[in-house]
Design a protein around this motif. Structure first.
Motif, PDB file in Angstrom:
ATOM      1  N   ARG A  23       0.845  -1.222   0.000  1.00 54.35           N
ATOM      2  CA  ARG A  23       0.000   0.000   0.000  1.00 54.35           C
ATOM      3  C   ARG A  23       0.867   1.254   0.000  1.00 54.35           C
ATOM      4  NH1 ARG A  23      -5.434  -1.169   1.901  1.00 54.35           N
ATOM      5  NH2 ARG A  23      -5.462  -3.303   2.665  1.00 54.35           N
ATOM      6  N   ASP A  24       1.890   1.254   0.887  1.00 56.63           N
ATOM      7  CA  ASP A  24       2.762   2.432   0.985  1.00 56.63           C
ATOM      8  C   ASP A  24       3.456   2.705  -0.337  1.00 56.63           C
ATOM      9  OD1 ASP A  24       2.129   2.666   3.589  1.00 56.63           O
ATOM     10  OD2 ASP A  24       4.053   1.945   4.387  1.00 56.63           O
ATOM     11  N   THR A  25       3.908   1.629  -0.965  1.00 52.05           N
ATOM     12  CA  THR A  25       4.652   1.799  -2.220  1.00 52.05           C
ATOM     13  C   THR A  25       3.738   2.400  -3.290  1.00 52.05           C
ATOM     14  OG1 THR A  25       5.998  -0.088  -1.637  1.00 52.05           O
ATOM     15  CG2 THR A  25       6.075   0.606  -3.929  1.00 52.05           C
ATOM     16  N   LEU A  26       2.522   1.839  -3.410  1.00 48.73           N
ATOM     17  CA  LEU A  26       1.605   2.365  -4.432  1.00 48.73           C
ATOM     18  C   LEU A  26       1.192   3.804  -4.106  1.00 48.73           C
ATOM     19  CD1 LEU A  26      -0.690  -0.662  -5.352  1.00 48.73           C
ATOM     20  CD2 LEU A  26       1.481   0.036  -6.327  1.00 48.73           C
ATOM     21  N   ALA A  27       1.187   4.124  -2.813  1.00 50.32           N
ATOM     22  CA  ALA A  27       0.799   5.489  -2.424  1.00 50.32           C
ATOM     23  C   ALA A  27       1.916   6.495  -2.700  1.00 50.32           C
ATOM     24  CB  ALA A  27       0.435   5.515  -0.940  1.00 50.32           C
ATOM     25  N   ARG A  28       3.137   6.013  -2.883  1.00 48.90           N
ATOM     26  CA  ARG A  28       4.298   6.897  -3.006  1.00 48.90           C
ATOM     27  C   ARG A  28       4.777   7.126  -4.439  1.00 48.90           C
ATOM     28  NH1 ARG A  28       8.981   5.411  -2.063  1.00 48.90           N
ATOM     29  NH2 ARG A  28       8.510   3.299  -1.388  1.00 48.90           N
ATOM     30  N   VAL A  29       4.611   6.087  -5.288  1.00 53.44           N
ATOM     31  CA  VAL A  29       5.228   6.188  -6.622  1.00 53.44           C
ATOM     32  C   VAL A  29       4.480   7.188  -7.514  1.00 53.44           C
ATOM     33  CG1 VAL A  29       6.185   3.848  -6.617  1.00 53.44           C
ATOM     34  CG2 VAL A  29       3.853   4.249  -7.468  1.00 53.44           C
ATOM     35  N   ALA A  30       5.204   7.674  -8.543  1.00 50.67           N
ATOM     36  CA  ALA A  30       4.596   8.635  -9.462  1.00 50.67           C
ATOM     37  C   ALA A  30       3.826   7.919 -10.568  1.00 50.67           C
ATOM     38  CB  ALA A  30       5.703   9.494 -10.071  1.00 50.67           C
ATOM     39  N   VAL A  31       4.284   6.698 -10.873  1.00 53.71           N
ATOM     40  CA  VAL A  31       3.732   5.987 -12.031  1.00 53.71           C
ATOM     41  C   VAL A  31       3.419   4.544 -11.624  1.00 53.71           C
ATOM     42  CG1 VAL A  31       4.254   5.193 -14.389  1.00 53.71           C
ATOM     43  CG2 VAL A  31       5.219   7.361 -13.560  1.00 53.71           C
ATOM     44  N   ILE A  32       2.266   4.032 -12.076  1.00 54.17           N
ATOM     45  CA  ILE A  32       1.971   2.612 -11.859  1.00 54.17           C
ATOM     46  C   ILE A  32       1.742   1.959 -13.217  1.00 54.17           C
ATOM     47  CG2 ILE A  32       0.450   0.899 -10.791  1.00 54.17           C
ATOM     48  CD1 ILE A  32      -0.205   2.919  -8.619  1.00 54.17           C
ATOM     49  N   ALA A  33       2.545   0.941 -13.492  1.00 52.28           N
ATOM     50  CA  ALA A  33       2.353   0.145 -14.712  1.00 52.28           C
ATOM     51  C   ALA A  33       1.491  -1.043 -14.320  1.00 52.28           C
ATOM     52  CB  ALA A  33       3.703  -0.328 -15.249  1.00 52.28           C
ATOM     53  N   ALA A  34       0.343  -1.183 -14.983  1.00 52.45           N
ATOM     54  CA  ALA A  34      -0.620  -2.204 -14.563  1.00 52.45           C
ATOM     55  C   ALA A  34      -1.117  -2.966 -15.779  1.00 52.45           C
ATOM     56  CB  ALA A  34      -1.798  -1.555 -13.849  1.00 52.45           C
ATOM     57  N   GLU A  35      -1.385  -4.252 -15.545  1.00 52.73           N
ATOM     58  CA  GLU A  35      -1.882  -5.106 -16.616  1.00 52.73           C
ATOM     59  C   GLU A  35      -3.206  -4.542 -17.127  1.00 52.73           C
ATOM     60  OE1 GLU A  35      -2.499  -8.975 -15.065  1.00 52.73           O
ATOM     61  OE2 GLU A  35      -2.739  -9.886 -17.041  1.00 52.73           O
ATOM     62  N   ASP A  36      -4.099  -4.256 -16.173  1.00 54.36           N
ATOM     63  CA  ASP A  36      -5.389  -3.663 -16.521  1.00 54.36           C
ATOM     64  C   ASP A  36      -5.591  -2.495 -15.558  1.00 54.36           C
ATOM     65  OD1 ASP A  36      -8.035  -2.910 -16.650  1.00 54.36           O
ATOM     66  OD2 ASP A  36      -8.775  -4.934 -16.998  1.00 54.36           O
ATOM     67  N   THR A  37      -5.444  -1.286 -16.085  1.00 51.26           N
ATOM     68  CA  THR A  37      -5.443  -0.130 -15.181  1.00 51.26           C
ATOM     69  C   THR A  37      -6.794   0.028 -14.470  1.00 51.26           C
ATOM     70  OG1 THR A  37      -5.999   1.297 -17.026  1.00 51.26           O
ATOM     71  CG2 THR A  37      -3.673   1.126 -16.486  1.00 51.26           C
ATOM     72  N   ARG A  38      -7.892  -0.378 -15.135  1.00 52.66           N
ATOM     73  CA  ARG A  38      -9.211  -0.242 -14.477  1.00 52.66           C
ATOM     74  C   ARG A  38      -9.298  -1.131 -13.247  1.00 52.66           C
ATOM     75  NH1 ARG A  38     -13.261  -1.336 -19.103  1.00 52.66           N
ATOM     76  NH2 ARG A  38     -11.565  -2.793 -19.363  1.00 52.66           N
ATOM     77  N   THR A  39      -8.766  -2.352 -13.357  1.00 57.73           N
ATOM     78  CA  THR A  39      -8.787  -3.278 -12.218  1.00 57.73           C
ATOM     79  C   THR A  39      -7.916  -2.732 -11.090  1.00 57.73           C
ATOM     80  OG1 THR A  39      -9.022  -5.112 -13.734  1.00 57.73           O
ATOM     81  CG2 THR A  39      -8.263  -5.677 -11.532  1.00 57.73           C
TER      82      THR A  39
END
Ligand code: SAM
Length: 276
Positions: A23-39
């Motif tokens: 959770r902390d990591t996702l809350a901190r990064v500027a960019v998230i690369a995701a398989e399905d961004t909606r999910t």
């Protein structure tokens, strides 16, 4: 300063398995690369609009890697997530991680749920050695060919199987590996309808085919590996066959011989017949 690529595991069902560090990591990064961004947006509803989302899936991974490398070189931290569980495990991300490492940029794991490991942890099959095969081919003939190629692996075999395919996959496993091997079907792990069934492949094929509920959701199929070469050569198979034939009815003796030595069922029957 370049950024860091974080490879972040997310839950495979139960959201309480989303670690504090993830959770902390996702809350901190500027960019998230995701398989399905909606999910994946659902994982951090409060911050979903503040992050730059970049889709990374099997069909665009090669060209998206350059873009992500550019962002890392500009100093942005990036998190890689997949729809569920650990990225790269039957999920996209391998080419990205490889390219980022090759560029000398730091890649850090944020470990967590993985369906294969969760299944192994409750199956009661050997875990000292295992072979992860991921998804089998969708067609019977190719699937049987692949299963037959794995017949001599000396370690537990692990497969990802959409539960609706379990009857067909178990049928092919019986045809390719024989019905006697121990196996486990771990379905809907960490979810409301979690079930873990064990038995021989023959048993499981019958139980799953007779029960529509076992054909719903997602599953991991684990199959005991072939008894090790070392173990079967240490055993004097003929002596064992004689002892078993003296104590048990032929069919049971052959079944035990198959289980203990890993030899083919037909061969075990022949050996028991000869020993009587
Ligand atoms: N990366 C994921 C992981 O770490 O497990 C696996 C992704 S793969 C595309 C999806 C497959 O994983 C499903 O078809 C199923 O075989 C297995 N799987 C995922 N979640 C599961 C669950 N809750 N219970 C059982 N199997 C699951």
């Amino acid at each position: 300063m370049t950024g860091t690529l974080y490879v972040v595991a997310t839950p495979i069902g139960n959201l309480d398995d989303f670690s504090a560090r993830a959770r902390d990591t996702l809350a901190r990064v500027a960019v998230i690369a995701a398989e399905d961004t909606r999910t994946s947006r659902k994982l951090l509803p409060a911050r979903a609009d503040a992050v730059q989302w970049i889709a990374l899936h099997d069909h665009n991974e090669s060209r998206t890697v350059e873009r992500l490398l550019g962002l890392l070189r500009e100093g942005r931290d990036i998190a890689l997530v997949s729809d569920a569980g650990t990225p790269l495990i039957s999920d996209p991300g391998y080419r990205l991680v490889r390219a980022v490492r090759a560029a000398g940029i730091t890649v850090r794991p944020i470990p967590g749920a993985c369906a294969l490991i969760a299944a192994l942890s409750v199956a009661g099959l050997a875990t000292d050695r295992f072979w992860f095969e991921g998804f089998l081919p969708p067609r019977h003939a190719a699937r049987r060919t692949r299963l037959t190629a794995l017949a001599d692996v000396d370690g537990t075999l692990g497969f990802y199987v959409p539960a609706r395919d379990l009857p067909a996959v178990l049928g092919d496993a019986v045809a390719s590996l024989g019905g006697e091997r121990e196996a486990v079907v771990a379905r809907e792990l960490t979810k409301v309808f979690e079930t873990v069934l064990d038995g021989t492949l023959d048993d499981l094929a019958a139980r799953v085919s007779d029960d529509a509920d076992q054909q719903r959701g997602e599953a991991v199929l684990l199959i005991a590996g072939r008894a090790s070469e070392a173990a079967s050569t240490r055993l004097d198979c003929a002596l064992l066959a004689r002892e078993l034939a003296a104590e048990l009815p032929p069919a049971r003796a052959a079944r035990v011989l198959t289980r203990v030595t890993g030899m083919a069922r037909r061969e075990a029957f022949a050996m028991v017949e000869q020993a009587r």
